[in-house]
Write a protein that holds these residues in place. Structure first.
Motif, PDB file in Angstrom:
ATOM      1  N   ARG A  76      34.135  23.836  43.171  1.00  0.00           N
ATOM      2  CA  ARG A  76      34.466  24.281  42.076  1.00  0.00           C
ATOM      3  C   ARG A  76      35.469  24.524  42.077  1.00  0.00           C
ATOM      4  O   ARG A  76      36.567  24.734  40.965  1.00  0.00           O
ATOM      5  N   VAL A  77      36.338  25.387  43.079  1.00  0.00           N
ATOM      6  CA  VAL A  77      37.898  26.152  43.052  1.00  0.00           C
ATOM      7  C   VAL A  77      38.062  24.590  43.159  1.00  0.00           C
ATOM      8  O   VAL A  77      39.324  24.669  42.360  1.00  0.00           O
ATOM      9  N   LYS A  78      38.399  24.021  44.216  1.00  0.00           N
ATOM     10  CA  LYS A  78      38.820  22.675  44.396  1.00  0.00           C
ATOM     11  C   LYS A  78      38.805  22.166  42.747  1.00  0.00           C
ATOM     12  O   LYS A  78      39.843  20.780  42.734  1.00  0.00           O
ATOM     13  N   ARG A  79      37.529  22.200  42.451  1.00  0.00           N
ATOM     14  CA  ARG A  79      37.094  21.712  40.882  1.00  0.00           C
ATOM     15  C   ARG A  79      38.105  21.880  39.475  1.00  0.00           C
ATOM     16  O   ARG A  79      38.061  21.091  38.315  1.00  0.00           O
ATOM     17  N   GLY A  80      38.849  23.194  40.088  1.00  0.00           N
ATOM     18  CA  GLY A  80      39.760  23.521  38.674  1.00  0.00           C
ATOM     19  C   GLY A  80      39.205  24.633  38.589  1.00  0.00           C
ATOM     20  O   GLY A  80      39.726  25.322  37.434  1.00  0.00           O
ATOM     21  N   LEU A  81      38.197  26.015  38.995  1.00  0.00           N
ATOM     22  CA  LEU A  81      37.651  26.910  38.949  1.00  0.00           C
ATOM     23  C   LEU A  81      38.221  28.160  39.256  1.00  0.00           C
ATOM     24  O   LEU A  81      37.680  27.866  40.409  1.00  0.00           O
ATOM     25  N   ALA A  82      38.648  28.881  39.245  1.00  0.00           N
ATOM     26  CA  ALA A  82      39.087  30.262  39.687  1.00  0.00           C
ATOM     27  C   ALA A  82      38.648  31.657  39.208  1.00  0.00           C
ATOM     28  O   ALA A  82      38.705  31.999  37.617  1.00  0.00           O
ATOM     29  N   ARG A  83      38.571  32.681  40.152  1.00  0.00           N
ATOM     30  CA  ARG A  83      38.373  33.642  39.215  1.00  0.00           C
ATOM     31  C   ARG A  83      38.871  34.744  39.687  1.00  0.00           C
ATOM     32  O   ARG A  83      39.390  34.998  40.610  1.00  0.00           O
ATOM     33  N   THR A  84      38.640  36.409  39.215  1.00  0.00           N
ATOM     34  CA  THR A  84      39.348  37.478  39.760  1.00  0.00           C
ATOM     35  C   THR A  84      38.216  38.357  39.578  1.00  0.00           C
ATOM     36  O   THR A  84      36.576  37.397  38.866  1.00  0.00           O
ATOM     37  N   PHE A  85      37.911  39.104  39.959  1.00  0.00           N
ATOM     38  CA  PHE A  85      36.599  40.188  40.259  1.00  0.00           C
ATOM     39  C   PHE A  85      36.861  41.595  38.983  1.00  0.00           C
ATOM     40  O   PHE A  85      37.965  42.262  39.126  1.00  0.00           O
ATOM     41  N   GLN A  86      35.930  42.427  39.415  1.00  0.00           N
ATOM     42  CA  GLN A  86      35.847  43.757  38.519  1.00  0.00           C
ATOM     43  C   GLN A  86      36.774  44.479  39.841  1.00  0.00           C
ATOM     44  O   GLN A  86      38.184  45.491  39.033  1.00  0.00           O
ATOM     45  N   ILE A  87      36.811  44.502  40.678  1.00  0.00           N
ATOM     46  CA  ILE A  87      37.097  45.057  41.561  1.00  0.00           C
ATOM     47  C   ILE A  87      38.026  44.874  42.595  1.00  0.00           C
ATOM     48  O   ILE A  87      37.725  43.614  43.328  1.00  0.00           O
ATOM     49  N   ASN A  88      38.996  45.100  42.562  1.00  0.00           N
ATOM     50  CA  ASN A  88      40.093  43.759  42.889  1.00  0.00           C
ATOM     51  C   ASN A  88      39.927  42.956  44.370  1.00  0.00           C
ATOM     52  O   ASN A  88      39.285  44.321  45.528  1.00  0.00           O
ATOM     53  N   ARG A  89      40.216  41.789  45.241  1.00  0.00           N
ATOM     54  CA  ARG A  89      40.168  41.279  46.701  1.00  0.00           C
ATOM     55  C   ARG A  89      41.372  41.436  47.118  1.00  0.00           C
ATOM     56  O   ARG A  89      42.041  40.434  46.882  1.00  0.00           O
ATOM     57  N   LEU A  90      42.418  42.598  48.031  1.00  0.00           N
ATOM     58  CA  LEU A  90      43.891  42.047  47.910  1.00  0.00           C
ATOM     59  C   LEU A  90      43.625  42.249  49.109  1.00  0.00           C
ATOM     60  O   LEU A  90      43.153  42.863  49.713  1.00  0.00           O
ATOM     61  N   PHE A  91      45.037  41.577  49.873  1.00  0.00           N
ATOM     62  CA  PHE A  91      45.430  41.708  51.146  1.00  0.00           C
ATOM     63  C   PHE A  91      46.334  43.011  51.001  1.00  0.00           C
ATOM     64  O   PHE A  91      47.472  43.265  51.269  1.00  0.00           O
ATOM     65  N   ALA A  92      46.268  44.459  51.309  1.00  0.00           N
ATOM     66  CA  ALA A  92      46.826  45.513  51.351  1.00  0.00           C
ATOM     67  C   ALA A  92      47.892  45.623  52.351  1.00  0.00           C
ATOM     68  O   ALA A  92      48.195  46.401  51.927  1.00  0.00           O
ATOM     69  N   ASP A  93      48.129  45.465  53.487  1.00  0.00           N
ATOM     70  CA  ASP A  93      48.453  45.857  53.816  1.00  0.00           C
ATOM     71  C   ASP A  93      49.557  44.298  54.175  1.00  0.00           C
ATOM     72  O   ASP A  93      50.353  44.464  54.893  1.00  0.00           O
ATOM     73  N   LEU A  94      49.687  43.234  53.751  1.00  0.00           N
ATOM     74  CA  LEU A  94      50.812  42.503  53.317  1.00  0.00           C
ATOM     75  C   LEU A  94      51.498  42.351  51.565  1.00  0.00           C
ATOM     76  O   LEU A  94      51.250  43.309  50.784  1.00  0.00           O
ATOM     77  N   THR A  95      52.305  41.724  51.593  1.00  0.00           N
ATOM     78  CA  THR A  95      53.987  41.952  49.946  1.00  0.00           C
ATOM     79  C   THR A  95      52.957  41.511  49.931  1.00  0.00           C
ATOM     80  O   THR A  95      52.974  41.226  49.379  1.00  0.00           O
TER      81      THR A  95
END
Length: 250
Positions: A76-95
């Motif tokens: 679905r992402v490849k078809r054009g659907l993206a999302r965010t979440f209630q709690i963020n999911r980040l790469f904490a140690d990256l810039t």
């Protein structure tokens, strides 16, 4: 009328509990469409059905005119659907820049090269910089994400979603946990995104919803109670009774 995202009679049951009850939703291309309702109304369940995290019991999910009901999340992402979440999911140690470049590389099929220098992928860096500028994050591009204010972190998550170049972006409570001043700035930035990206939003802050949305669907007990413009929803007696309350609407 062109719809970017639709559901037809979408049902999700967990044993005898009906979490989503024959939901039919039409999100116009380019819309800023909000999904509101009390806690337990089934909003996040619906988002999980739209993204493929959950499989529906019955009904259909249609993305840009094509049925995607049984496609996996990454398809679905490849078809054009993206999302965010209630709690963020980040790469904490990256810039911030490294994080967005990694997301761009993932879309380009270069995800396995995440360990290489950011500067070695010029096109990805250029695209990431453009995204950061659009989201007012360029001034913190070289900051580690864990050190940023929560409002900025929410914008980074949106940048990661936009790196997939979606036609439809689902925002699951983007202002959750964000201080009032930061949340207003957050929504001003989201509102400035190009209309080529259709946005379906879940948010509890009604002030932000009524400022941002041009269409609102009200979900109660897993079913759509009503739908309309912000003005219509604000003065709907049924909505006042079950969710908004007189004080908020008047």
């Amino acid at each position: 009328m062109t719809y970017a995202l639709q559901t037809t009679s979408l049902v999700k049951k967990f044993g005898g509990f009906v979490a989503t009850n024959t939901v039919s939703l039409n999100v116009e291309a380019g819309a800023r469409h909000a999904l509101i309702g009390p806690n337990g109304a089934g909003k996040t369940t619906l988002i999980n059905l739209l993204t493929g995290f959950l499989e529906p019991t019955s009904g259909e999910v249609i993305l840009n005119g094509d049925k995607v009901t049984h496609l996996a999340q990454h398809q679905r992402v490849k078809r054009g659907l993206a999302r965010t979440f209630q709690i963020n999911r980040l790469f904490a140690d990256l810039t911030v820049l490294e994080s967005v470049v990694m997301a761009v590389n993932e879309r380009l099929g270069l995800g396995a090269r995440f360990w290489q220098s950011v500067g070695s992928h010029t096109a990805a860096v250029d695209e990431a910089v453009e995204l950061l500028e659009r989201l007012r994050l360029l001034d913190v591009a070289h900051e580690t994400t864990r050190n940023l204010a929560y409002g900025k972190q929410r914008l980074i998550e949106i940048a990661l979603a936009l790196a997939a170049k979606p036609s439809v972006l689902l925002l699951d409570e983007p202002a959750a946990g964000v201080p009032t001043i930061e949340s207003r700035e957050l929504f001003e930035t989201i509102a400035g995104l190009p209309r080529e990206v259709t946005i379906l939003l879940i948010e509890h802050d009604m002030d932000l919803v009524f400022r941002f949305a041009d269409r609102i669907s009200v979900l109660v007990g897993g079913a759509v109670l009503t739908e309309g413009t912000p003005e219509v929803i604000a003065h709907d007696p049924k909505v006042k009774e079950v969710y908004l309350g007189e004080a908020i609407c008047d």
